[in-house]
Design a protein around this motif. Structure first.
Motif, PDB file in Angstrom:
ATOM      1  N   UNK A 149       0.660  -1.217   0.043  1.00 47.51           N
ATOM      2  CA  UNK A 149       0.117  -0.110  -0.030  1.00 47.51           C
ATOM      3  C   UNK A 149       0.916   1.288   0.160  1.00 47.51           C
ATOM      4  N   UNK A 150       2.120   1.105   0.426  1.00 46.85           N
ATOM      5  CA  UNK A 150       3.087   2.239   0.448  1.00 46.85           C
ATOM      6  C   UNK A 150       3.144   3.020  -0.891  1.00 46.85           C
ATOM      7  N   UNK A 151       3.429   2.090  -1.909  1.00 45.12           N
ATOM      8  CA  UNK A 151       3.537   2.844  -3.163  1.00 45.12           C
ATOM      9  C   UNK A 151       2.336   3.574  -3.508  1.00 45.12           C
ATOM     10  N   UNK A 152       1.062   2.861  -3.281  1.00 41.92           N
ATOM     11  CA  UNK A 152      -0.166   3.482  -3.869  1.00 41.92           C
ATOM     12  C   UNK A 152      -0.071   4.955  -3.132  1.00 41.92           C
ATOM     13  N   UNK A 153      -0.206   4.816  -1.894  1.00 39.78           N
ATOM     14  CA  UNK A 153      -0.848   6.067  -1.092  1.00 39.78           C
ATOM     15  C   UNK A 153       0.391   7.265  -1.181  1.00 39.78           C
ATOM     16  N   UNK A 154       1.558   7.060  -1.548  1.00 42.17           N
ATOM     17  CA  UNK A 154       2.492   7.955  -1.574  1.00 42.17           C
ATOM     18  C   UNK A 154       2.937   8.374  -2.975  1.00 42.17           C
ATOM     19  N   UNK A 155       2.376   7.510  -4.127  1.00 42.62           N
ATOM     20  CA  UNK A 155       2.684   8.034  -5.392  1.00 42.62           C
ATOM     21  C   UNK A 155       1.465   8.058  -6.327  1.00 42.62           C
ATOM     22  N   UNK A 156       0.681   7.379  -6.265  1.00 39.01           N
ATOM     23  CA  UNK A 156      -0.579   7.177  -7.200  1.00 39.01           C
ATOM     24  C   UNK A 156      -1.960   7.725  -6.582  1.00 39.01           C
ATOM     25  N   UNK A 157      -2.303   7.346  -5.038  1.00 37.16           N
ATOM     26  CA  UNK A 157      -3.183   7.473  -4.430  1.00 37.16           C
ATOM     27  C   UNK A 157      -3.467   8.702  -3.650  1.00 37.16           C
ATOM     28  N   UNK A 158      -4.475   8.639  -2.694  1.00 39.18           N
ATOM     29  CA  UNK A 158      -4.809   9.712  -1.908  1.00 39.18           C
ATOM     30  C   UNK A 158      -6.454   9.815  -1.795  1.00 39.18           C
ATOM     31  N   UNK A 159      -7.063  10.697  -1.115  1.00 38.28           N
ATOM     32  CA  UNK A 159      -8.389  10.669  -0.656  1.00 38.28           C
ATOM     33  C   UNK A 159      -8.793  12.300  -1.344  1.00 38.28           C
TER      34      UNK A 159
END
Length: 309
Positions: free
Chosen positions: A188-198
């Motif tokens: 999940x680290x890669x998603x939340x810090x590169x591609x993701x967010x709310x």
């Protein structure tokens, strides 16, 4: 009867396949025992002490059952008396859900719908208990890369010893999980810090004498700091600032500066027959209001650790 017996036998075989599938995604699953009931119109898989382990998270689902109709396995219902979610490395952090009903619905064209309802939730952080009642979580996913969510909580009672212990009568959170299809469950680290967010389309908080509504974005930077920008519309916000000053979270000088700014914003809004608004952002580990550095925020991994292990 023979038809139903055949279904139960196939269900038991599929259960083992699901267990293996979870394991390939780094999720361990065990249960004390299970049995199948629901004849003749439903399949009910009853579990005693179902346990899931994912990274540092331990989930115990006590006395639960999974229900579906034999001709529609894409709509599944989970019912449980109690679910406990705990960090294996930090016993001071856990979530306890009581009287849970959840459903999962999958259709063609990547449509997914998940709903979770609980009558009582207790969140424990550093041995401080936050009590929530009548919580609803709804999520749906289409072909679009973002997923849509809606969360409603009828009441939140923070611990008496917390910095801000004002009860919240209702909370509504509505928005999108950005690029949710890029989530790798094992990182999940890669998603939340590169591609993701709310992306919050609506945030609504109703306290005894204060109402706050707004929109904004929340993410996490590479240093595990919260990263976000919000605009809130409010009524009687000065009470919250006073509470922060009384608890030595902000200085008297900061409280006076914020009071002057909010009073000016309220006067201008009243002149234009509008609701006053306030701009808040989180950057480099600090919470800023109208560009004024208010407080230092804790790291995101104090609450949840997205790092793979």
């Amino acid at each position: 009867v023979i038809w139903y017996y055949s279904l139960t036998k196939n269900t038991s075989s599929e259960l083992l396949k699901i267990k293996q599938l979870l394991l390939t995604n780094n999720i361990q699953s065990t249960w004390q025992k299970h049995y199948i009931s629901g004849f003749p119109y439903r399949i009910e898989i009853n579990f005693v002490n179902l346990n899931l382990i994912y990274l540092n998270t331990y989930i115990n689902i006590k006395d639960s059952k999974i229900v579906f109709q034999p001709w529609n396995k894409k709509h599944i219902i989970l019912i449980s008396d109690k679910i406990k979610i705990q960090n294996k490395q930090e016993n001071s952090k856990n979530i306890i859900l009581e009287d849970i009903k959840a459903s999962y619905n999958y259709r063609k064209n990547s449509f997914t719908r998940i709903s979770i309802n609980t009558k009582k939730t207790r969140v424990v952080i550093n041995n401080k208990h936050h009590n929530l009642k009548n919580s609803e979580i709804h999520y749906r996913q289409f072909e679009h890369p973002d997923g849509q969510f809606f969360i409603k909580i009828d009441g939140w009672l923070p611990p008496k010893e917390s910095i801000f212990n004002e009860p919240i009568n209702s909370i509504i959170l509505e928005g999108d999980l950005i690029n949710v299809k890029k989530i790798n469950i094992n990182n999940l680290y890669d998603w939340i810090k590169t591609d993701g967010g709310i992306d919050f389309k609506n945030l609504s908080f109703n306290l005894n004498n204060t109402t706050i509504n707004g929109q904004g974005f929340l993410g996490i930077d590479y240093n595990d700091n919260f990263l976000g920008s919000f605009v809130f519309h409010y009524k009687k916000l000065s009470k919250i600032f006073k509470k922060l000053e009384d608890n030595n979270i902000i200085s008297n000088q900061t409280y006076k500066a914020l009071s002057i700014i909010t009073e000016a914003a309220e006067a201008l809004a009243k002149l234009n027959n509008k609701i006053p608004s306030i701009a808040i952002n989180m950057q480099d580990g600090f919470l800023n209001i109208y560009g004024i550095k208010i407080i230092k925020l804790p790291k995101s991994n104090k609450f949840i650790n997205f790092n793979p292990v």
